[in-house]
Design an enzyme around this catalytic site. Structure first.
Site, PDB file in Angstrom:
ATOM      1  N   CYS A   1     -29.708  -1.997-109.829  1.00 27.06           N
ATOM      2  CA  CYS A   1     -30.698  -1.199-109.089  1.00 27.06           C
ATOM      3  C   CYS A   1     -31.803  -0.629-109.995  1.00 27.06           C
ATOM      4  O   CYS A   1     -32.991  -0.679-109.651  1.00 27.06           O
ATOM      5  CB  CYS A   1     -30.000  -0.068-108.336  1.00 27.06           C
TER       6      CYS A   1
ATOM      7  N   HIS B   1     -33.261   6.528-107.055  1.00 23.29           N
ATOM      8  CA  HIS B   1     -33.268   6.620-108.514  1.00 23.29           C
ATOM      9  C   HIS B   1     -34.693   6.909-108.968  1.00 23.29           C
ATOM     10  O   HIS B   1     -35.650   6.311-108.454  1.00 23.29           O
ATOM     11  CB  HIS B   1     -32.851   5.289-109.151  1.00 23.29           C
TER      12      HIS B   1
HETATM   13  O1  25A Z   1     -17.950  -3.906-109.976  1.00 24.40           O
HETATM   14  P1  25A Z   1     -19.311  -3.383-109.691  1.00 24.40           P
HETATM   15  O2  25A Z   1     -20.306  -4.485-109.507  1.00 24.40           O
HETATM   16  O3  25A Z   1     -19.809  -2.464-110.790  1.00 24.40           O
HETATM   17  O4  25A Z   1     -19.255  -2.532-108.267  1.00 24.40           O
HETATM   18  C1  25A Z   1     -18.406  -1.367-108.038  1.00 24.40           C
HETATM   19  C2  25A Z   1     -18.711  -0.647-106.750  1.00 24.40           C
HETATM   20  O5  25A Z   1     -20.119  -0.411-106.763  1.00 24.40           O
HETATM   21  C3  25A Z   1     -20.610  -0.494-105.436  1.00 24.40           C
HETATM   22  C4  25A Z   1     -19.493  -0.828-104.445  1.00 24.40           C
HETATM   23  O6  25A Z   1     -19.000   0.417-103.776  1.00 24.40           O
HETATM   24  C5  25A Z   1     -18.428  -1.380-105.384  1.00 24.40           C
HETATM   25  O7  25A Z   1     -17.150  -1.107-104.870  1.00 24.40           O
HETATM   26  N1  25A Z   1     -21.661  -1.462-105.536  1.00 24.40           N
HETATM   27  C6  25A Z   1     -21.604  -2.821-105.667  1.00 24.40           C
HETATM   28  N2  25A Z   1     -22.832  -3.345-105.826  1.00 24.40           N
HETATM   29  C7  25A Z   1     -23.693  -2.295-105.805  1.00 24.40           C
HETATM   30  C8  25A Z   1     -25.101  -2.163-105.947  1.00 24.40           C
HETATM   31  N3  25A Z   1     -25.892  -3.214-106.137  1.00 24.40           N
HETATM   32  C9  25A Z   1     -22.938  -1.127-105.612  1.00 24.40           C
HETATM   33  N4  25A Z   1     -23.509   0.037-105.561  1.00 24.40           N
HETATM   34  C10 25A Z   1     -24.847   0.099-105.694  1.00 24.40           C
HETATM   35  N5  25A Z   1     -25.623  -0.946-105.877  1.00 24.40           N
HETATM   36  P2  25A Z   1     -19.160   0.737-102.226  1.00 24.40           P
HETATM   37  O8  25A Z   1     -18.409   1.966-101.920  1.00 24.40           O
HETATM   38  O9  25A Z   1     -20.555   0.691-101.812  1.00 24.40           O
HETATM   39  O10 25A Z   1     -18.478  -0.470-101.441  1.00 24.40           O
HETATM   40  C11 25A Z   1     -17.146  -0.678-101.419  1.00 24.40           C
HETATM   41  C12 25A Z   1     -16.946  -1.869-100.472  1.00 24.40           C
HETATM   42  O11 25A Z   1     -16.093  -2.760-101.145  1.00 24.40           O
HETATM   43  C13 25A Z   1     -14.993  -3.033-100.242  1.00 24.40           C
HETATM   44  N6  25A Z   1     -13.842  -3.359-100.997  1.00 24.40           N
HETATM   45  C14 25A Z   1     -13.281  -2.678-101.988  1.00 24.40           C
HETATM   46  N7  25A Z   1     -12.190  -3.284-102.418  1.00 24.40           N
HETATM   47  C15 25A Z   1     -12.032  -4.401-101.663  1.00 24.40           C
HETATM   48  C16 25A Z   1     -13.101  -4.445-100.754  1.00 24.40           C
HETATM   49  N8  25A Z   1     -13.259  -5.437 -99.871  1.00 24.40           N
HETATM   50  C17 25A Z   1     -12.323  -6.418 -99.890  1.00 24.40           C
HETATM   51  N9  25A Z   1     -11.271  -6.456-100.701  1.00 24.40           N
HETATM   52  C18 25A Z   1     -11.094  -5.458-101.614  1.00 24.40           C
HETATM   53  N10 25A Z   1     -10.036  -5.495-102.439  1.00 24.40           N
HETATM   54  C19 25A Z   1     -14.794  -1.776 -99.490  1.00 24.40           C
HETATM   55  O12 25A Z   1     -13.999  -1.982 -98.372  1.00 24.40           O
HETATM   56  C20 25A Z   1     -16.233  -1.412 -99.214  1.00 24.40           C
HETATM   57  O13 25A Z   1     -16.696  -2.179 -98.136  1.00 24.40           O
HETATM   58  P3  25A Z   1     -13.328  -0.713 -97.573  1.00 24.40           P
HETATM   59  O14 25A Z   1     -14.241  -0.340 -96.483  1.00 24.40           O
HETATM   60  O15 25A Z   1     -11.932  -1.120 -97.181  1.00 24.40           O
HETATM   61  O16 25A Z   1     -13.202   0.500 -98.517  1.00 24.40           O
HETATM   62  C21 25A Z   1     -13.465   1.792 -97.954  1.00 24.40           C
HETATM   63  C22 25A Z   1     -13.529   2.738 -99.059  1.00 24.40           C
HETATM   64  O17 25A Z   1     -12.366   2.624 -99.884  1.00 24.40           O
HETATM   65  C23 25A Z   1     -12.699   2.346-101.219  1.00 24.40           C
HETATM   66  N11 25A Z   1     -11.684   1.392-101.709  1.00 24.40           N
HETATM   67  C24 25A Z   1     -11.481   0.145-101.262  1.00 24.40           C
HETATM   68  N12 25A Z   1     -10.507  -0.429-101.920  1.00 24.40           N
HETATM   69  C25 25A Z   1     -10.025   0.462-102.803  1.00 24.40           C
HETATM   70  C26 25A Z   1     -10.790   1.645-102.678  1.00 24.40           C
HETATM   71  N13 25A Z   1     -10.592   2.695-103.429  1.00 24.40           N
HETATM   72  C27 25A Z   1      -9.612   2.639-104.363  1.00 24.40           C
HETATM   73  N14 25A Z   1      -8.864   1.558-104.533  1.00 24.40           N
HETATM   74  C28 25A Z   1      -9.009   0.448-103.785  1.00 24.40           C
HETATM   75  N15 25A Z   1      -8.259  -0.635-103.998  1.00 24.40           N
HETATM   76  C29 25A Z   1     -14.090   1.805-101.203  1.00 24.40           C
HETATM   77  O18 25A Z   1     -14.818   2.113-102.348  1.00 24.40           O
HETATM   78  C30 25A Z   1     -14.710   2.434-100.001  1.00 24.40           C
HETATM   79  O19 25A Z   1     -15.327   3.671-100.354  1.00 24.40           O
HETATM   80  O1  L14 Z   2     -25.262  -2.706-109.864  1.00 25.89           O
HETATM   81  O2  L14 Z   2     -24.669   3.939-109.873  1.00 25.89           O
HETATM   82  O3  L14 Z   2     -24.322  -2.956-111.792  1.00 25.89           O
HETATM   83  O4  L14 Z   2     -22.575   3.787-110.396  1.00 25.89           O
HETATM   84  C1  L14 Z   2     -22.889  -0.482-110.481  1.00 25.89           C
HETATM   85  C2  L14 Z   2     -22.678   1.028-110.647  1.00 25.89           C
HETATM   86  C3  L14 Z   2     -25.287  -0.064-110.023  1.00 25.89           C
HETATM   87  C4  L14 Z   2     -25.101   1.410-110.239  1.00 25.89           C
HETATM   88  C5  L14 Z   2     -24.631  -2.261-110.828  1.00 25.89           C
HETATM   89  C6  L14 Z   2     -23.635   3.280-110.095  1.00 25.89           C
HETATM   90  C7  L14 Z   2     -24.298  -0.804-110.859  1.00 25.89           C
HETATM   91  C8  L14 Z   2     -23.722   1.795-109.896  1.00 25.89           C
END
Ligand code: 25A
Ligand code: L14
Length: 342
Positions: A135, A248
């Site tokens: 982002c 941001h």
């Molecule tokens: O690895 P990264 O790339 O750094 O990304 C890490 C996190 O950053 C967000 C996103 O969080 C992701 O989980 N993200 C990713 N790209 C982004 C970007 N470009 C970004 N943020 C900003 N800019 P999020 O809260 O937005 O989305 C979470 C979604 O992921 C689904 N999910 C999680 N685990 C999953 C899964 N789907 C399928 N299989 C899995 N194993 C999650 O589904 C949500 O849609 P949910 O609705 O069931 O989850 C509801 C809440 O519960 C948390 N959660 C889910 N699984 C776990 C959990 N918490 C703890 N442990 C778990 N195992 C979720 O975070 C959500 O709040």
């Molecule tokens: O897209 O703000 O690599 O914590 C994952 C973490 C974006 C920011 C990415 C955060 C990031 C995010």
């Protein structure tokens, strides 16, 4: 069928998350030609209903065989889920646009901001995956691309002021709860962040690396070089979490190869795609996080010459991190895909 009447089957993996929800909104607001919308998330969300174009759609479990018949799969369920499921989606014939950091620096996978390097989308054919950048990098490059094209950028020094929504739904809750607890005179608990985020600034986004930088900071370095297709460009970043819900903000200092005046930069950015110039300091008009929330444009202002060097410019750059920083950029990539490639 003519191109304009074609419709597509779209899947959203991580549909219940902060970014996934915005993807639904953006698909609707931009009138993306969706035939079927398939919502995928973890097991705990199965059966939960989300609304798209006034219709309720039930969430299904994200599995490797959930992508049959899907044309475009938008992923935002975290890097581990992308590594596990995106190749299966691509193997099923979908083109994946992935929001996580999992594939961004893979040389076989294009990393794209439509205002910066749309031509790179063509490289999707190799792996069936296109990576959506970080982002903070996206909004910075939207603002810098016209300047880079005109006079060349040698070096970038950036400090970010990042909203909690970047971390996801749980971090939004944590900031809210801390503010409520503070107002009620209670002590504030924290779980998502290593410290209290309310009324604080944390110079710590993502994990620390051996060189003393965070992963988030190095994403800004490496992704900028990849998308500007220039490994000689110097980038140094300090990324900071601030108690803001959406948007941001970034202080960006650049050194250019050739001299450019602040008025020339303003003229360039006034006509740049995806940019809204907000630069009237005499009337207290400059980009604000509270003004960018919900908007598609990247706001740029406080443009002024860096008087400490020969060819320097300072800018203040603000965008909705969930929209241009994630969901909007992904949908814009999908728009180019269906328009030009599939
Ligand atoms: O690895 P990264 O790339 O750094 O990304 C890490 C996190 O950053 C967000 C996103 O969080 C992701 O989980 N993200 C990713 N790209 C982004 C970007 N470009 C970004 N943020 C900003 N800019 P999020 O809260 O937005 O989305 C979470 C979604 O992921 C689904 N999910 C999680 N685990 C999953 C899964 N789907 C399928 N299989 C899995 N194993 C999650 O589904 C949500 O849609 P949910 O609705 O069931 O989850 C509801 C809440 O519960 C948390 N959660 C889910 N699984 C776990 C959990 N918490 C703890 N442990 C778990 N195992 C979720 O975070 C959500 O709040
Ligand atoms: O897209 O703000 O690599 O914590 C994952 C973490 C974006 C920011 C990415 C955060 C990031 C995010």
């Amino acid at each position: 069928m003519s191109k304009s009447t074609r419709t597509f089957n779209v899947a959203v993996a991580g549909a219940t998350g902060a970014v996934g929800g915005a993807m639904l909104d953006v698909l609707e607001r931009r009138n993306f030609p969706v035939k079927e919308l398939r919502l995928l998330a973890s097991e705990r969300s199965v059966g939960k209903k989300l609304t798209f174009r006034g219709q309720e759609i039930a969430v299904q479990q994200l599995t490797k065989d959930a992508f049959t018949g899907i044309d475009v799969a938008l992923f935002s369920a975290g890097g581990d889920r992308s590594l596990e499921f995106a190749p299966a989606a691509a193997a099923a014939g979908a083109v994946v646009v992935d929001n996580s950091s999992a594939f961004r620096m893979d040389p076989e996978i294009p990393l794209v901001v439509p205002e910066v390097n749309p031509h790179a989308i063509a490289q999707y054919k190799k792996r069936g995956i296109i990576a959506n950048p970080n982002c903070s990098t996206i909004q910075m490059l939207v603002a810098l691309k016209p300047i880079h094209d005109k006079v060349g950028i040698k070096r970038i020094v950036v400090s970010t002021y990042q909203a909690v929504s970047g971390t996801g739904a749980k971090a939004i809750e944590e900031l809210k709860q801390q503010v409520l607890d503070y107002a009620a005179g209670k002590s504030m608990a924290h779980k998502v962040y290593p410290h209290q985020i309310a009324f604080n600034c944390l110079p710590h986004i993502d994990s620390f690396l051996a060189n003393g930088y965070t992963k988030e900071e190095m994403k800004m370095v490496n992704e900028t070089r990849k998308m500007f297709e220039d490994n000689s460009i110097g980038v140094t970043a300090t990324t900071v979490r601030v108690p803001v819900f959406y948007g941001h903000s970034e202080s960006v200092n650049i050194e250019t190869k050739e001299k450019i005046s602040s008025s020339e930069v303003k003229a360039l950015l006034a006509n740049a795609p995806g940019v809204k110039l907000v630069d009237d300091p005499a009337n207290a008009k400059y980009p604000l996080a509270t003004d960018c929330a919900g908007n598609f444009e990247t706001l740029v202002g406080r443009i002024r010459e860096d008087e400490s060097i020969a060819n320097g410019i300072n800018l203040w750059v603000v965008a909705d991190n969930i929209l241009k920083g994630a969901a909007l950029n992904a949908v814009q990539i999908a728009e180019i895909l269906i328009d030009k490639y599939i």
